[in-house]
Write an enzyme that holds these catalytic residues in place. Sequence first.
Site, short mmCIF file in Angstrom:
data_model
loop_
_atom_site.label_atom_id
_atom_site.label_comp_id
_atom_site.label_asym_id
_atom_site.label_seq_id
_atom_site.Cartn_x
_atom_site.Cartn_y
_atom_site.Cartn_z
N SER A 1 0.84 -1.19 0.00
CA SER A 1 0.00 0.00 0.00
C SER A 1 0.88 1.24 0.00
O SER A 1 2.10 1.15 0.00
CB SER A 1 -0.91 0.00 1.23
OG SER A 1 -0.13 0.20 2.39
N LYS A 2 0.23 2.38 0.02
CA LYS A 2 0.95 3.65 -0.09
C LYS A 2 2.11 3.80 0.89
O LYS A 2 3.15 4.34 0.56
CB LYS A 2 -0.01 4.81 0.10
CG LYS A 2 -0.86 5.07 -1.12
CD LYS A 2 -1.59 6.39 -0.99
CE LYS A 2 -2.58 6.57 -2.14
NZ LYS A 2 -3.96 6.58 -1.70
N ARG A 3 1.90 3.29 2.09
CA ARG A 3 2.96 3.49 3.10
C ARG A 3 4.23 2.73 2.76
O ARG A 3 5.26 2.90 3.40
CB ARG A 3 2.44 3.11 4.49
CG ARG A 3 2.13 1.66 4.65
CD ARG A 3 1.18 1.39 5.81
NE ARG A 3 0.59 0.09 5.65
CZ ARG A 3 1.24 -1.03 5.91
NH1 ARG A 3 2.47 -0.98 6.38
NH2 ARG A 3 0.66 -2.18 5.72
N HIS A 4 4.18 1.87 1.74
CA HIS A 4 5.39 1.16 1.35
C HIS A 4 6.24 1.96 0.36
O HIS A 4 7.18 1.45 -0.20
CB HIS A 4 5.04 -0.20 0.73
CG HIS A 4 4.50 -1.16 1.73
ND1 HIS A 4 3.17 -1.54 1.76
CD2 HIS A 4 5.09 -1.81 2.75
CE1 HIS A 4 2.99 -2.40 2.76
NE2 HIS A 4 4.13 -2.57 3.37
N GLY A 5 5.86 3.23 0.13
CA GLY A 5 6.65 4.04 -0.79
C GLY A 5 5.99 4.20 -2.13
O GLY A 5 4.78 4.38 -2.19
#
Length: 480
Positions: free
Chosen positions: A252-256
């Site tokens: 998801s987004k928090r993975h970059g």
Amino acid sequence: MSVRVRFAPSPTGYLHIGGARTALYCHLIAKAKGGTFVLRIEDTDLERSKKEYEVAMIEDLKWCGLEHNEGPDVGGGFGPYRQSERIEMYKQLADQLVEEGKAYYCFLSDEELEELTEKAKAEKISPHAYHDKYRDFDPTEAKKKVEAGESHVIRFKNPRKKYTFTDLVRGEVTFPEDMVGDFVIIRSNGMPVYNFCCVIDDWKMEMTHVMRAEEHLNNTVRQLMVYEAFGVTPPEFAHCSLLVGEDRQKLSKRHGATSVVQYKDQNFLPQALMNYLCLLGWSHPEEKDVFKLEDIESVFTLDRFQKAPALYDIEKLKHFNGEHMRMLTTEDLVNYLAPTLESSHPFHSMDKKWQESCLEFFKEKFNIPSELPQHLDVLFSTEAEKSEAVEEVKSWESTQAICDYVKSKVEEIASSGASFITVEQFNEMTDHCKKELKIKGKFLFKGLRLALTGMAEGPDLKVVIPLTPIEIMKKRQGLS
RNA sequence: GCUCCCAUCGUCUAGUCUGGUCUAGGACACCGCCUUUUCACGGCGGUAACAGGGGUUCGAAUCCCCUUGGGAGUACCA
């Protein structure tokens, strides 16, 4: 029957890496069998769906090289391809199910629903277990309430039996009868829900294969029920594994950088992204790793999928980008890399032939465009490198002699009107230092490198020197 | 909690269906050597895995069961 496969994103954000992979697989399944690839926009969530995302989605898909044969922008014989434009049909079909007693009106309020969910949880049974309060409510009474304007949803009447189907990647999958409850198919605002629309569309659009990520595996049981209620044979299902991040959680987004557009902005090659993504969960029958999509269309089959989730690793993506970059023709290579350099970069003022030989040489040294400028410094930098290695070379007695000689030689060549120092001239310089100055070994080569480039190490001088503009050479002479 | 799915090097994977040719192959990353009077490229080599336990079998990475671990779902999101 001709193969028809759809990619059905909801326009609630930009095309995600995981979505691109699913789209790629859908595309490949269609292409492998000479079938049709369809794009359908699932925008029944009014709150989150945005037109701009739909536009971006189509653009990103195009950039990926995954062009669809039918869709909202190109049309086709099974439209409309936006669920928001098919609402009436869903409603009618939902009404039909109510008529037939296969679905029913439900008047549970949010509060009641929450209480029932809590109750079920407290009893450690499935949370949806008590959502069927109106399941056997008198239809005539229900109709009256609806006509009186009472807020309601339509729930599907779960047949309460075991469902089994054969998934093309996971094999036989069985769901127990209490897996789901009586789920909502029409919301209180009149909008139909994913698990309902999806079935109607796949049926009406005559899809033969449904390829999607594993997160949808559990939804399949609801969809199977709906197909059954309409007496329709479901398509083949194939659930590919999920993509996960470093922490092994769904990507998801928090993975970059997880949006396709971010890779587009960083000038990754789409064919490299597709190549890498394709290999995350699928393997080539001959174990090939670097390939173009059109090369695998003929060998793509669903029996080569890995069932376990795959970790998305940008380092390996970079490697693939490098591989694909090196496969480009010289012309394409220049077209690919030149625009990635800032417009003020001296590279742009050089002629075509120079640009071509320059990139043909440097392409071996990096994988992604953002690493190019630093390599080009060896050609254009007019500042002396500051490092211990440089200090060491400078400290040699021989170095000053080389510098003095090089300085006069560079001036001589520059005044002759030449734009570059030729390999022959460079060889002369080497010979001079060797024979007249009596310098050899590392003192010769490192000294020459320092005098000519201001650096202690770098690519082969015979390649670098003829590519370095003479004005740059001149500017460097005051430095050492 | 409940349901479903999954399990080979650090990572992506081949091999699993059709058990022996697997002292487990490839790729990324990493390390070393060679080449290059430097760097890189290239070449060669190296470290590194069948989650654990039971079966079945002459023989198991491969078939069965259990355990453990991981993931997903459990919505009037998709």
